[in-house]
Design a protein around this motif. Structure first.
Motif, PDB file in Angstrom:
ATOM      1  N   MET A  19      24.225  22.225 -20.489  1.00  0.00           N
ATOM      2  CA  MET A  19      25.021  21.465 -21.451  1.00  0.00           C
ATOM      3  C   MET A  19      26.156  22.313 -22.002  1.00  0.00           C
ATOM      4  O   MET A  19      27.282  21.838 -22.150  1.00  0.00           O
TER       5      MET A  19
ATOM      6  N   VAL B 281      28.900  22.622 -19.390  1.00  0.00           N
ATOM      7  CA  VAL B 281      29.661  21.381 -19.237  1.00  0.00           C
ATOM      8  C   VAL B 281      30.524  21.127 -20.472  1.00  0.00           C
ATOM      9  O   VAL B 281      31.690  20.732 -20.355  1.00  0.00           O
TER      10      VAL B 281
ATOM     11  N   ARG C 220      33.543  23.377 -20.378  1.00  0.00           N
ATOM     12  CA  ARG C 220      34.497  22.885 -19.381  1.00  0.00           C
ATOM     13  C   ARG C 220      35.205  21.628 -19.901  1.00  0.00           C
ATOM     14  O   ARG C 220      36.427  21.500 -19.819  1.00  0.00           O
ATOM     15  N   ALA C 221      34.412  20.707 -20.449  1.00  0.00           N
ATOM     16  CA  ALA C 221      34.977  19.438 -20.897  1.00  0.00           C
ATOM     17  C   ALA C 221      35.978  19.665 -22.031  1.00  0.00           C
ATOM     18  O   ALA C 221      37.007  18.992 -22.113  1.00  0.00           O
TER      19      ALA C 221
ATOM     20  N   ARG D  60      39.208  20.756 -20.633  1.00  0.00           N
ATOM     21  CA  ARG D  60      39.929  19.668 -19.967  1.00  0.00           C
ATOM     22  C   ARG D  60      40.203  18.515 -20.932  1.00  0.00           C
ATOM     23  O   ARG D  60      40.662  17.465 -20.500  1.00  0.00           O
TER      24      ARG D  60
ATOM     25  N   LEU E 195      38.190  16.454 -22.325  1.00  0.00           N
ATOM     26  CA  LEU E 195      37.446  15.234 -22.027  1.00  0.00           C
ATOM     27  C   LEU E 195      36.878  14.668 -23.323  1.00  0.00           C
ATOM     28  O   LEU E 195      36.704  15.371 -24.315  1.00  0.00           O
TER      29      LEU E 195
ATOM     30  N   LEU F 174      28.034  14.249 -28.003  1.00  0.00           N
ATOM     31  CA  LEU F 174      26.863  14.769 -27.300  1.00  0.00           C
ATOM     32  C   LEU F 174      26.210  15.900 -28.099  1.00  0.00           C
ATOM     33  O   LEU F 174      24.992  15.922 -28.314  1.00  0.00           O
TER      34      LEU F 174
ATOM     35  N   THR G 140      24.495  14.566 -31.237  1.00  0.00           N
ATOM     36  CA  THR G 140      23.257  13.832 -30.951  1.00  0.00           C
ATOM     37  C   THR G 140      22.112  14.802 -30.657  1.00  0.00           C
ATOM     38  O   THR G 140      20.998  14.652 -31.174  1.00  0.00           O
TER      39      THR G 140
ATOM     40  N   TRP H  15      13.210  17.684 -25.738  1.00  0.00           N
ATOM     41  CA  TRP H  15      14.130  16.818 -26.479  1.00  0.00           C
ATOM     42  C   TRP H  15      14.459  17.424 -27.840  1.00  0.00           C
ATOM     43  O   TRP H  15      15.604  17.479 -28.261  1.00  0.00           O
TER      44      TRP H  15
ATOM     45  N   ARG I 224      40.146  17.890  -7.054  1.00  0.00           N
ATOM     46  CA  ARG I 224      38.953  18.655  -7.342  1.00  0.00           C
ATOM     47  C   ARG I 224      38.632  18.615  -8.833  1.00  0.00           C
ATOM     48  O   ARG I 224      37.481  18.432  -9.232  1.00  0.00           O
ATOM     49  N   ASP I 225      39.673  18.791  -9.633  1.00  0.00           N
ATOM     50  CA  ASP I 225      39.470  18.716 -11.070  1.00  0.00           C
ATOM     51  C   ASP I 225      38.961  17.347 -11.474  1.00  0.00           C
ATOM     52  O   ASP I 225      38.114  17.215 -12.349  1.00  0.00           O
ATOM     53  N   ARG I 226      39.514  16.322 -10.804  1.00  0.00           N
ATOM     54  CA  ARG I 226      39.103  14.975 -11.167  1.00  0.00           C
ATOM     55  C   ARG I 226      37.636  14.746 -10.820  1.00  0.00           C
ATOM     56  O   ARG I 226      36.904  14.142 -11.585  1.00  0.00           O
TER      57      ARG I 226
ATOM     58  N   GLY J 238      35.439  17.087 -10.727  1.00  0.00           N
ATOM     59  CA  GLY J 238      34.706  17.845 -11.745  1.00  0.00           C
ATOM     60  C   GLY J 238      34.595  17.068 -13.049  1.00  0.00           C
ATOM     61  O   GLY J 238      33.535  17.031 -13.668  1.00  0.00           O
ATOM     62  N   ASP J 239      35.687  16.434 -13.438  1.00  0.00           N
ATOM     63  CA  ASP J 239      35.667  15.635 -14.670  1.00  0.00           C
ATOM     64  C   ASP J 239      34.646  14.514 -14.551  1.00  0.00           C
ATOM     65  O   ASP J 239      33.878  14.255 -15.477  1.00  0.00           O
TER      66      ASP J 239
ATOM     67  N   SER K  39      31.240  15.876 -14.843  1.00  0.00           N
ATOM     68  CA  SER K  39      30.985  16.255 -16.237  1.00  0.00           C
ATOM     69  C   SER K  39      30.612  15.026 -17.059  1.00  0.00           C
ATOM     70  O   SER K  39      29.678  15.058 -17.864  1.00  0.00           O
ATOM     71  N   TYR K  40      31.364  13.945 -16.843  1.00  0.00           N
ATOM     72  CA  TYR K  40      31.078  12.729 -17.593  1.00  0.00           C
ATOM     73  C   TYR K  40      29.686  12.194 -17.269  1.00  0.00           C
ATOM     74  O   TYR K  40      28.943  11.776 -18.154  1.00  0.00           O
TER      75      TYR K  40
ATOM     76  N   PHE L 112      27.073  13.855 -16.220  1.00  0.00           N
ATOM     77  CA  PHE L 112      26.074  14.720 -16.831  1.00  0.00           C
ATOM     78  C   PHE L 112      25.994  14.470 -18.340  1.00  0.00           C
ATOM     79  O   PHE L 112      24.909  14.334 -18.910  1.00  0.00           O
ATOM     80  N   MET L 113      27.165  14.390 -18.965  1.00  0.00           N
ATOM     81  CA  MET L 113      27.166  14.191 -20.423  1.00  0.00           C
ATOM     82  C   MET L 113      26.561  12.847 -20.782  1.00  0.00           C
ATOM     83  O   MET L 113      25.844  12.731 -21.787  1.00  0.00           O
TER      84      MET L 113
ATOM     85  N   MET M  56      22.737  13.093 -20.482  1.00  0.00           N
ATOM     86  CA  MET M  56      22.197  13.862 -21.597  1.00  0.00           C
ATOM     87  C   MET M  56      22.279  13.064 -22.892  1.00  0.00           C
ATOM     88  O   MET M  56      21.367  13.105 -23.728  1.00  0.00           O
ATOM     89  N   PHE M  57      23.359  12.337 -23.035  1.00  0.00           N
ATOM     90  CA  PHE M  57      23.501  11.541 -24.255  1.00  0.00           C
ATOM     91  C   PHE M  57      22.382  10.502 -24.343  1.00  0.00           C
ATOM     92  O   PHE M  57      21.776  10.320 -25.391  1.00  0.00           O
TER      93      PHE M  57
ATOM     94  N   PHE N 215      19.454  10.662 -22.936  1.00  0.00           N
ATOM     95  CA  PHE N 215      18.197  11.375 -23.185  1.00  0.00           C
ATOM     96  C   PHE N 215      18.020  11.706 -24.668  1.00  0.00           C
ATOM     97  O   PHE N 215      16.959  11.482 -25.250  1.00  0.00           O
TER      98      PHE N 215
END
Lengths: 309, 280
Positions: free
Chosen positions: A103, A106, A109-110, A113, A115, A121, A124, A183, B6-8, B10-11, B14-15, B17-18, B21-22, B24
């Motif tokens: 996490m 990511v 990285r996010a 970028r 994002l 996240l 939460t 969790w 490639r970046d796209r 990766g983005d 990332s989304y 995965f996020m 996790m969100f 969860f």
């Protein structure tokens, strides 16, 4: 070394003459020393003393004996308890560390970028972390409810999958407990890993970039080695925390079914406060202390040498 | 061009995965809220009524107007605030000494204090329960508060020491030249400047106290004295499937104060929590 030691003294000499003595710290430390002595040190010493007696909580003075030690350590259920504790701790620690690291990677990285959603996240996950252990157990008990309307089983049914006996199947229940603990605990690892990632010198990445390193190479040859001390310290902290976990399990499974999720701390609790066996509980307490200390030392031995100084 | 696809990708990953996790992390809380808002009938409809058709606040009012729950909440607030104040009073002078004085064995003292945190509260509760019952401190908020304080002191000492390290020593020295003694430097200069650190230490201790279970579970037996952690555990033990929505409401009420307190001071608390781990 010597220059370092001299400097504070010089600064005191620079101050007005009547204040040039280094003040004694002990009056300042006294409240902490008293509290820690009374509530930690003295009880821990007493735990060691009780372990050599046959004291119970029902009263009486007890006698000094070595038989409690022998009796407790040869109990047939102890091996099972230690194994359950090991699975619970290892599963939780590995899960929290891996997910927390992923996490953090990511999120970093996010953020770079720009994002959307990193703050949501993070917040939460942290809310889950703030939930008290007892409440966490109650919440997950609702999710694991094995009736068709349970929080996970009704989801599974919606997706056309068979319901799972989350809490009554002795082979599944441990993973349910680990899941609930991951969790609740992961946010801490995430935050620690995030802070450690942010502390890595960016010039290392620039150098790797110049050398033409791929993203994977940067991860394995720059990021992970740089994170090593933080990962080890984090592992020490969450291992000890997990070993001491008690409230989240007592409210989720109570140790059952049978003894499938009775970890050492819960067993110790039951021995002392349900069977009133103070002496046996003290032996188990010592076992808990020894395991925590041992694991901390093992992790610490993996720390780079210069980190210890 | 190649880099940007490639970046796209990766983005996108990332989304994904996020998002996973969100789900969860939020699902248990969403489920709790959903249950708490349902009527008894809708509880049995499972995930199909994630957003209840007939949402109700009856469960919350049932909890808040019951005879025990407001008492549990008040007890938890009282115990955690008193213990947070106690922690600060005990830890602040030590933090000042650790931050400002150079003395032999300082590092060892600080590590020693931290090492106590490794000890499970259960271990010290084994003998403490015996002392407390001999001293007649079972069912006393005073005894319970003292144990809370002891559990909180190590972390508060470290937190405050870290905060005071950030206050320039030249302020102390200037005040000493002006004729202040150490105590008045501490009270008049360092403590006021440490307000943000003291506030975050206070909130962290309050949250920790609010979450306490083991200590009050053992030391308090009278129902009118137990804090929310113990209260809700005992309440959960008496519930069955037909009152799960009330339990959910009670659980939510017990969790929300801790969450709000945490969110209000998130930044301060996080920097305090990670400082120790990252510095090693």
């Amino acid at each position: 070394m010597s220059a370092r030691a001299v400097r504070p003294k010089l600064s005191f000499l620079g101050v007005a003459g009547r204040h040039n003595r280094v003040p004694s710290p002990y009056p300042w430390l006294m409240p902490v020393i008293l509290v820690m002595g009374l509530f930690y040190l003295y009880p821990v010493v007493d735990v060691f003393r009780y372990a050599f007696t046959d004291l119970t909580l029902l009263g009486g003075e007890g006698h000094y004996t070595l038989s409690t030690f022998a009796n407790v350590l040869t109990r047939p259920e102890l091996l099972q308890i230690v194994w359950v504790t090991f699975v619970f701790t290892a599963g939780s620690v590995v899960g929290q560390q891996l997910i927390g690291l992923a996490m953090a990677l990511v999120v970093v990285r996010a953020e770079k970028r720009h994002l959307f959603g990193t703050t949501i996240l993070r917040t939460t996950a942290l809310i889950a972390w703030v939930v008290p252990g007892i409440a966490g157990g109650i919440i997950w008990k609702m999710l694991f409810n094995e009736a068709p309307f349970g929080g996970l089983n009704s989801l599974l049914r919606l997706m056309g999958m068979a319901p799972v006996q989350w809490l009554s199947d002795p082979d599944v229940v441990m993973w349910s407990v680990v899941l609930s603990n991951v969790w609740r605990g992961t946010a801490f690892s995430m935050v620690v890993m995030y802070a450690a990632l942010k502390a890595i010198d960016p010039s290392l990445y620039e150098a790797a970039e110049v050398d033409g390193a791929s993203a994977r190479q940067k991860l394995f040859f720059v990021t992970l080695p740089q994170l090593r001390p933080a990962i080890l310290v984090n592992m020490i902290l969450i291992t000890i925390q997990t070993l001491n976990t008690f409230d989240a399990i007592i409210s989720l499974t109570g140790g059952g079914p049978g003894r499938a999720t009775e970890v050492l701390s819960l067993y110790t609790f039951n021995v002392v406060f349900r069977n009133y066996d103070l002496a046996a509980g003290s032996v188990l307490s010592i076992l808990m202390l020894v395991i925590s200390l041992g694991l901390a030392l093992v992790y610490a031995s993996f720390l780079p040498k210069d980190e210890k100084a | 061009m190649k880099l940007s696809t490639r970046d796209r990708l990766g983005d996108f990953l990332s989304y994904v995965f996020m998002a996973v996790m969100f789900v969860f992390f939020s699902w248990p809380l969403i489920w709790l809220l959903s249950m708490a808002l349902r009527t008894r009938k809708e509880v049995f409809l499972g995930v199909a009524r994630l957003i209840p058709k007939y949402p109700t606040l009856d469960n919350f009012s049932a909890v808040l107007t019951s005879s025990q729950f407001p008492v549990y909440l008040f007890n938890a607030l009282k115990l955690s605030c008193l213990s947070a104040v106690g922690c600060l009073i005990i830890a602040a002078p030590a933090a000042y000494a650790f931050s400002r004085f150079d003395f032999k064995g300082k590092g060892a003292w600080m590590l020693g204090i931290l090492a106590f945190q490794m000890i499970s509260p259960l271990v010290i509760m084994v003998p403490l329960y015996r002392y407390m019952s001999r001293l007649g401190l079972i069912d006393s908020h005073f005894g319970t508060t003292m144990v809370y304080i002891a559990l909180g002191v190590p972390m508060v000492t470290w937190l405050l020491k870290g905060y005071m390290d950030g206050i320039p020593k030249s302020l102390d020295e200037a005040a000493l030249i002006d004729g202040c003694n150490r105590l008045s430097v501490f009270i008049r200069i360092i403590l006021p400047l440490s307000t943000p650190g003291v506030a975050s230490a206070f909130i962290i201790t309050v949250i920790a106290g609010w979450s306490q279970f083991l200590v009050p579970f053992l030391l308090i037996t009278k129902d009118s004295l137990v804090p929310i952690g113990v209260g809700i555990f005992q309440y959960a033990g008496t519930q069955n499937a037909s009152t799960i929505q009330v339990l959910a409401a009670a659980c939510l009420i017990s969790v929300v104060p801790a969450i709000i307190a945490f969110l209000a001071l998130q930044r301060l608390i996080l920097s305090a929590m990670t400082a120790g781990a990252v510095k090693g």
